[in-house]
Motif scaffolding. Structure first.
Motif, PDB file in Angstrom:
ATOM      1  N   SER A 135      37.597 -32.543  20.912  1.00 42.52           N
ATOM      2  CA  SER A 135      36.333 -33.278  21.044  1.00 42.52           C
ATOM      3  C   SER A 135      35.807 -33.744  19.690  1.00 42.52           C
ATOM      4  O   SER A 135      35.212 -34.828  19.589  1.00 42.52           O
ATOM      5  CB  SER A 135      35.282 -32.414  21.753  1.00 42.52           C
ATOM      6  OG  SER A 135      35.007 -31.240  21.008  1.00 42.52           O
ATOM      7  N   VAL A 136      36.045 -32.955  18.649  1.00 45.21           N
ATOM      8  CA  VAL A 136      35.612 -33.338  17.300  1.00 45.21           C
ATOM      9  C   VAL A 136      36.392 -34.559  16.824  1.00 45.21           C
ATOM     10  O   VAL A 136      35.822 -35.511  16.271  1.00 45.21           O
ATOM     11  CB  VAL A 136      35.812 -32.171  16.310  1.00 45.21           C
ATOM     12  CG1 VAL A 136      35.467 -32.599  14.889  1.00 45.21           C
ATOM     13  CG2 VAL A 136      34.963 -30.980  16.716  1.00 45.21           C
ATOM     14  N   ALA A 168      34.902 -38.482  16.168  1.00 48.87           N
ATOM     15  CA  ALA A 168      35.066 -39.177  14.883  1.00 48.87           C
ATOM     16  C   ALA A 168      35.842 -40.476  15.060  1.00 48.87           C
ATOM     17  O   ALA A 168      35.498 -41.508  14.467  1.00 48.87           O
ATOM     18  CB  ALA A 168      35.772 -38.263  13.889  1.00 48.87           C
ATOM     19  N   LEU A 169      36.879 -40.423  15.874  1.00 49.70           N
ATOM     20  CA  LEU A 169      37.712 -41.606  16.099  1.00 49.70           C
ATOM     21  C   LEU A 169      36.921 -42.711  16.790  1.00 49.70           C
ATOM     22  O   LEU A 169      36.936 -43.868  16.352  1.00 49.70           O
ATOM     23  CB  LEU A 169      38.931 -41.210  16.932  1.00 49.70           C
ATOM     24  CG  LEU A 169      39.963 -42.295  17.239  1.00 49.70           C
ATOM     25  CD1 LEU A 169      40.525 -42.895  15.954  1.00 49.70           C
ATOM     26  CD2 LEU A 169      41.083 -41.733  18.113  1.00 49.70           C
ATOM     27  N   LYS A 170      36.217 -42.357  17.862  1.00 51.50           N
ATOM     28  CA  LYS A 170      35.441 -43.368  18.586  1.00 51.50           C
ATOM     29  C   LYS A 170      34.329 -43.947  17.714  1.00 51.50           C
ATOM     30  O   LYS A 170      34.052 -45.157  17.776  1.00 51.50           O
ATOM     31  CB  LYS A 170      34.854 -42.757  19.856  1.00 51.50           C
ATOM     32  CG  LYS A 170      35.872 -42.559  20.966  1.00 51.50           C
ATOM     33  CD  LYS A 170      35.203 -42.065  22.241  1.00 51.50           C
ATOM     34  CE  LYS A 170      36.178 -42.046  23.402  1.00 51.50           C
ATOM     35  NZ  LYS A 170      35.528 -41.609  24.661  1.00 51.50           N
ATOM     36  N   LYS A 171      33.696 -43.107  16.923  1.00 49.62           N
ATOM     37  CA  LYS A 171      32.611 -43.577  16.054  1.00 49.62           C
ATOM     38  C   LYS A 171      33.089 -44.675  15.120  1.00 49.62           C
ATOM     39  O   LYS A 171      32.359 -45.650  14.852  1.00 49.62           O
ATOM     40  CB  LYS A 171      32.052 -42.408  15.250  1.00 49.62           C
ATOM     41  CG  LYS A 171      30.911 -42.786  14.316  1.00 49.62           C
ATOM     42  CD  LYS A 171      30.385 -41.569  13.560  1.00 49.62           C
ATOM     43  CE  LYS A 171      29.271 -41.945  12.607  1.00 49.62           C
ATOM     44  NZ  LYS A 171      28.759 -40.755  11.859  1.00 49.62           N
ATOM     45  N   VAL A 172      34.316 -44.534  14.634  1.00 55.35           N
ATOM     46  CA  VAL A 172      34.845 -45.494  13.669  1.00 55.35           C
ATOM     47  C   VAL A 172      35.464 -46.714  14.342  1.00 55.35           C
ATOM     48  O   VAL A 172      35.193 -47.852  13.952  1.00 55.35           O
ATOM     49  CB  VAL A 172      35.890 -44.813  12.759  1.00 55.35           C
ATOM     50  CG1 VAL A 172      36.589 -45.842  11.872  1.00 55.35           C
ATOM     51  CG2 VAL A 172      35.241 -43.740  11.902  1.00 55.35           C
ATOM     52  N   MET A 222      45.538 -32.310  24.590  1.00 53.44           N
ATOM     53  CA  MET A 222      44.799 -31.298  25.320  1.00 53.44           C
ATOM     54  C   MET A 222      43.304 -31.340  24.975  1.00 53.44           C
ATOM     55  O   MET A 222      42.945 -31.710  23.872  1.00 53.44           O
ATOM     56  CB  MET A 222      45.347 -29.917  24.997  1.00 53.44           C
ATOM     57  CG  MET A 222      46.787 -29.701  25.392  1.00 53.44           C
ATOM     58  SD  MET A 222      47.463 -28.138  24.810  1.00 53.44           S
ATOM     59  CE  MET A 222      46.238 -26.933  25.276  1.00 53.44           C
ATOM     60  N   TYR A 223      42.489 -30.874  25.905  1.00 47.69           N
ATOM     61  CA  TYR A 223      41.049 -30.937  25.729  1.00 47.69           C
ATOM     62  C   TYR A 223      40.435 -29.606  25.300  1.00 47.69           C
ATOM     63  O   TYR A 223      39.341 -29.580  24.761  1.00 47.69           O
ATOM     64  CB  TYR A 223      40.404 -31.410  27.029  1.00 47.69           C
ATOM     65  CG  TYR A 223      41.005 -32.691  27.537  1.00 47.69           C
ATOM     66  CD1 TYR A 223      40.683 -33.915  26.947  1.00 47.69           C
ATOM     67  CD2 TYR A 223      41.923 -32.684  28.573  1.00 47.69           C
ATOM     68  CE1 TYR A 223      41.251 -35.099  27.392  1.00 47.69           C
ATOM     69  CE2 TYR A 223      42.487 -33.866  29.028  1.00 47.69           C
ATOM     70  CZ  TYR A 223      42.157 -35.073  28.434  1.00 47.69           C
ATOM     71  OH  TYR A 223      42.730 -36.233  28.879  1.00 47.69           O
ATOM     72  N   ALA A 224      41.130 -28.513  25.586  1.00 51.20           N
ATOM     73  CA  ALA A 224      40.646 -27.179  25.221  1.00 51.20           C
ATOM     74  C   ALA A 224      41.835 -26.237  25.141  1.00 51.20           C
ATOM     75  O   ALA A 224      42.907 -26.511  25.711  1.00 51.20           O
ATOM     76  CB  ALA A 224      39.645 -26.668  26.259  1.00 51.20           C
TER      77      ALA A 224
END
Length: 212
Positions: free
Chosen positions: A16-17, A21-25, A38-40
């Motif tokens: 999720s981190v 960060a990827l989507k923000k940029v 994987m998500y968790a």
């Protein structure tokens, strides 16, 4: 550009981190992010870094993704696994300078990040800086610019060598341990994103057959 995010089991908790960060940029740049998991850490689908390489290769060779962001504890295993397959040029990236020079000099289509090494305070900021420099300009322009012509020539040579050095991916997938390959397609993101984005009918049919 369709950008796929893949996390393996040892670093799944950071998914999720990395996604944030990827989507923000990249989303303001007009790119799309597809999170394949994987998500968790406790996900039912447990991807090893070898399976990350399989999944990355299928996504890139099928046209389901144009770029893959992945990694593992050190980033080395994920990079090696990705580069095992045709159609993938994966760089090991630790900081923004690595990201920029890899994009401009090597013009690859995947990066492997060291999600455990040095990922402490400010780790999310380092990811943002990496993604900014990875996509800030058109890839493959050369760095420094006066080296652009020989660097672009070397990239073409590498592409030609890879075409000779590897078999086609469909044949490779059929000859591998089928349970290993099937596990690479086990995340919920695969079913959510792959079928609609895949542009290669042969690979799509091979994946369907493996998943039976």
């Amino acid at each position: 550009m369709k950008i796929a995010l893949i996390n393996e089991n040892s670093q799944a908790a950071k998914n999720s981190v990395v996604e944030a960060a990827l989507k923000k940029v990249v989303e303001p740049m007009g790119h799309q992010v597809f999170n394949y998991g994987m998500y968790a850490a406790d996900d039912e689908a447990q991807l090893t870094y070898v399976q990350v390489g399989i999944l990355a290769a299928v996504l890139l060779n099928s046209g389901a993704a144009d770029y893959v962001i992945t990694g593992c504890g050190t980033g080395e295993g994920a990079m090696l696994a990705c580069n095992t397959f045709p159609g993938v040029i994966c760089g090991h990236v630790e900081d923004a300078l690595d990201a920029y020079t890899f994009a401009q000099i090597n013009d690859g289509n995947a990066i492997a990040l060291p999600f455990a090494k040095g990922f402490g305070w400010g780790g999310d900021l380092n990811l943002e800086y990496i993604f900014e420099k990875l996509y800030c300009e058109e890839s493959g322009q050369g760095y420094p610019r006066e080296r652009a012509v020989p660097e672009q020539r070397n990239k073409r040579i590498l592409d030609d060598v890879k075409k000779v050095a590897y078999r086609d991916l469909a044949s490779i997938l059929k000859d591998m341990d089928q349970e290993l390959v099937k596990g690479a397609f086990a995340t919920r993101g695969f079913d959510e994103f792959f079928w609609d984005n895949c542009q290669d009918e042969e690979l799509k049919n091979v994946v369907k057959e493996i998943r039976k």
